[in-house]
Design a protein around this motif. Structure first.
Motif, PDB file in Angstrom:
ATOM      1  N   TYR A  56      41.728  12.559 -32.179  1.00 22.69           N
ATOM      2  CA  TYR A  56      41.033  13.679 -32.807  1.00 22.69           C
ATOM      3  C   TYR A  56      42.098  14.647 -33.290  1.00 22.69           C
ATOM      4  O   TYR A  56      43.081  14.907 -32.589  1.00 22.69           O
ATOM      5  CB  TYR A  56      40.144  14.408 -31.789  1.00 22.69           C
ATOM      6  N   GLN A  94      35.426   9.170 -35.357  1.00 23.26           N
ATOM      7  CA  GLN A  94      34.198   9.461 -36.086  1.00 23.26           C
ATOM      8  C   GLN A  94      33.596   8.194 -36.697  1.00 23.26           C
ATOM      9  O   GLN A  94      32.384   8.060 -36.787  1.00 23.26           O
ATOM     10  CB  GLN A  94      34.449  10.485 -37.198  1.00 23.26           C
ATOM     11  N   SER A  98      29.915   7.050 -35.350  1.00 20.93           N
ATOM     12  CA  SER A  98      28.757   7.137 -36.243  1.00 20.93           C
ATOM     13  C   SER A  98      28.045   5.794 -36.331  1.00 20.93           C
ATOM     14  O   SER A  98      26.824   5.731 -36.390  1.00 20.93           O
ATOM     15  CB  SER A  98      29.167   7.632 -37.630  1.00 20.93           C
ATOM     16  N   ILE A 104      27.490  11.877 -34.773  1.00 18.69           N
ATOM     17  CA  ILE A 104      28.862  12.326 -34.980  1.00 18.69           C
ATOM     18  C   ILE A 104      28.951  13.832 -34.725  1.00 18.69           C
ATOM     19  O   ILE A 104      29.948  14.332 -34.259  1.00 18.69           O
ATOM     20  CB  ILE A 104      29.374  11.946 -36.379  1.00 18.69           C
TER      21      ILE A 104
END
Length: 156
Positions: A56, A94, A98, A104
């Protein structure tokens, strides 16, 4: 065969899938060089694809640097001890979240709970460890993407 990983500065989680895409086993391994070398030696020639989660970007700089170092070490070890010409993928969180979790924008705690539920379904038994759940979901995500690519090549 797919070896997937949720990296961490303390303990990395791994999931191993067979050539039919079935989950074989999962592991949590201390993130020290010696222990990771032993782990990858034990996995020698058991996988043709290595998938590791990207970081991230909203982490503090020091944590981000440490995780990038771990990921780089993991990819290097996977290539050294994997089958010749392994493929490796760095999967943005992500992207797999998703697809696999259907969310998300949810809060981190909610995503972790959903990941454990999805991983439990894949494993056929209860998965309570968030890191193991992520590794399982990442591996299943890669399996699905590979199947989509095969269909596109065959159909195209």
């Amino acid at each position: 065969m797919i070896l997937s990983c949720d990296p961490s500065t303390k303990k990395c989680a791994f999931a191993l899938f067979d050539k039919n895409g079935q989950l074989i086993s999962f592991y949590k391994v201390d993130t020290s060089l010696d222990i990771l070398i032993s782990f990858f030696k034990s996995m020698k020639n058991k996988y043709t694809i290595f998938a590791v989660e990207d970081q991230y970007l909203n982490l503090n700089v020091k944590t981000l640097e440490s995780l990038v170092e771990v990921r780089s070490m993991l990819v290097t070890l996977a290539r050294v001890f994997g089958k010749k010409n392994i493929k490796y993928f760095v999967i943005p969180p992500q992207r797999w979240q998703s697809t696999m979790l259907g969310v998300i924008q949810a809060r981190r705690e909610q995503r972790k709970k959903i990941a454990c539920l999805v991983a439990s379904k894949i494993a056929g038994n209860t998965i309570k460890d968030n890191d193991i759940a992520d590794a399982i979901c990442i591996g299943d995500y890669v399996k699905r993407q590979m199947a989509l690519q095969k269909r596109a090549i065959i159909g195209g």
